[in-house]
Design an enzyme around this catalytic site. Structure first.
Site, PDB file in Angstrom:
ATOM      1  CD  GLU A  33      -2.986  -0.176  -0.035  1.00  0.00           C
ATOM      2  OE1 GLU A  33      -3.099   0.212  -1.174  1.00  0.00           O
ATOM      3  OE2 GLU A  33      -3.604  -1.258   0.379  1.00  0.00           O
ATOM      4  N   GLY A 126     -13.066   3.027  -1.313  1.00  0.00           N
ATOM      5  CA  GLY A 126     -11.806   2.800  -1.554  1.00  0.00           C
ATOM      6  C   GLY A 126     -11.292   1.526  -2.485  1.00  0.00           C
ATOM      7  CG  ASP A 174      -6.373   2.025  -7.820  1.00  0.00           C
ATOM      8  OD1 ASP A 174      -5.539   1.273  -6.989  1.00  0.00           O
ATOM      9  OD2 ASP A 174      -6.764   3.075  -7.305  1.00  0.00           O
TER      10      ASP A 174
END
Ligand code: GLA
Length: 387
Positions: A33, A126, A174
């Site tokens: 992350e 998210g 993403d």
């Protein structure tokens, strides 16, 4: 069910039949992350919830788009000749931005489309509803206009939309996860080289449970950009002494040996997260491949702790979900997923412990925050494309 509703709505709204159907997933990130804009590794997967679209070509150069998730906004109309960002165009800015980037890259779009979209990704959770819409635009335009658009280029244009059109300085994770996703596989991506490996997301008797804080991600974009700027600052100071292009090139030992020259305690913690999280991601993939779920789970927990203490992107909601989950019998590991500041956490849970997890975490979460959490068992599904 979603596709049927979308198709039916198209006929009602536009008085004609749509000709092609599409789906673009959301994503979870298993680990890695805030490493994607630091030249590190990430390990995301596309999920079976996402955004559906049905569309048909028009004869003129107008785009008419409608979302069943934002019915009040109604049909949004824009011309292919004016693709400037307009606040009132709401969610359609993601489509406009994408078309603009296609045109700027020399792709020929010679007519408009009518399109209806319908997503089942919880909004602002998210799970990348925005990248899902961008990649949806990518596959829709590629298909209708027969564009010679390789998937990686489609991904890069989506990132440009976020960075230059929307104004979020996000990395490539993403869009890449959504475009390249495959059923039951996670993507082990080196964001420095953009090489990736599809790794079976095989958890045996365990499943991934998504835990939604249902907290709006306020200030998320500005805080996100702030974290990125902090990492860039730390990097530029390290570069006065080290020959590196990104924090992702450093091992934790190299970092620890040099970190004091950064000279600012906050910047050191931010960079430390980026370096150590990159290492954790590599170790986690190794552990998963070896079937060592316990080690994998411990790395998830360590990731959360680092995001809480060093990177400071969690908050009471995500901390409560992850930390309470970590203590539930049958949970191997739990952490926030995505950008943070609200949104979702994930837990790796033994099948027979899922109900207990929901009960214990749900109850404590409500007591601590006054909010109600939602829980969904994640299924890893296909990437964006035509149906
Ligand atoms: C958001 C961004 C990604 C990544 C994550 C944090 O999802 O869009 O590029 O930086 O946050 O890992």
């Amino acid at each position: 069910m979603y596709l049927e509703k979308t198709t039916q709505s198209f006929e009602e709204v536009f008085g004609k039949k749509s000709t092609k159907n599409f789906f673009s997933p959301g994503r979870i990130n298993l680990i890695g992350e805030h490493t994607d804009y630091n030249g590190g590794h990430v390990f995301p997967a596309s999920i079976t919830i996402g955004t559906y679209a049905v569309a048909a070509k028009r004869e003129d150069n107008l785009m008419k788009v409608y979302s069943l998730n934002f019915e009040k906004v109604g049909v949004i109309t824009f011309s292919l000749d004016d693709l400037t960002y307009k606040k009132e165009d709401d969610w359609a800015n993601y489509i406009k931005g994408y078309v603009l980037k296609l045109k700027e890259s020399g792709y020929l779009i010679d007519s408009g489309l009518e399109m209806v979209i319908f997503g089942n990704i919880p909004n602002g959770a998210g799970l990348s509803s925005s990248a899902s819409v961008e990649m949806l635009a990518g596959v829709v335009f590629k298909e209708f206009f027969d564009l010679d658009l390789p998937t990686l280029d489609m991904v890069k244009l989506g990132k440009l939309v976020e960075n230059e059109y929307i104004g979020v300085n996000s990395g490539i994770m993403d869009q890449l996860a959504i475009a390249f996703g495959e059923v039951d596989k996670a993507i082990y991506l080196d964001t420095n080289t953009l090489t990736y490996e599809m790794v079976p997301a095989a958890f045996g008797e365990h499943v991934i449970v998504i835990m939604n804080t249902n907290k709006r991600r306020e200030l998320a974009d500005s805080k996100y950009n702030e974290r990125r700027a902090e990492c860039e600052k730390a990097l530029s100071i390290l570069q006065t002494k080290l020959d590196i292009q990104s924090l992702g090139e450093l091992s934790s030992e190299e970092f620890d040996a040099q970190k004091e020259i950064i000279g600012d305690a906050t910047l050191i913690r931010r960079a430390k997260h980026a370096v150590y999280e990159n290492e954790r991601t590599q170790l986690a993939v190794k552990a998963l491949k070896e079937g060592n779920l316990e080690a994998f789970g411990q790395l998830l927990n360590a990731s959360h702790q680092s995001l809480k203490e060093d990177y400071e992107v969690t908050g009471i909601e995500l901390d409560t979900l992850a930390e309470v989950a970590q203590k539930v019998d049958g949970v191997v590991g739990a952490r926030m997923t995505g950008a943070g500041f609200g949104g979702c956490a994930i837990a790796l849970v033994r099948n027979d412990a899922v109900d207990t997890l929901k009960e214990i975490v749900g109850k404590t979460y409500q007591e601590v925050t006054g909010l109600t959490a939602d829980f969904y068992v994640a299924q890893i599904g296909r990437g964006a494309g035509k149906l």
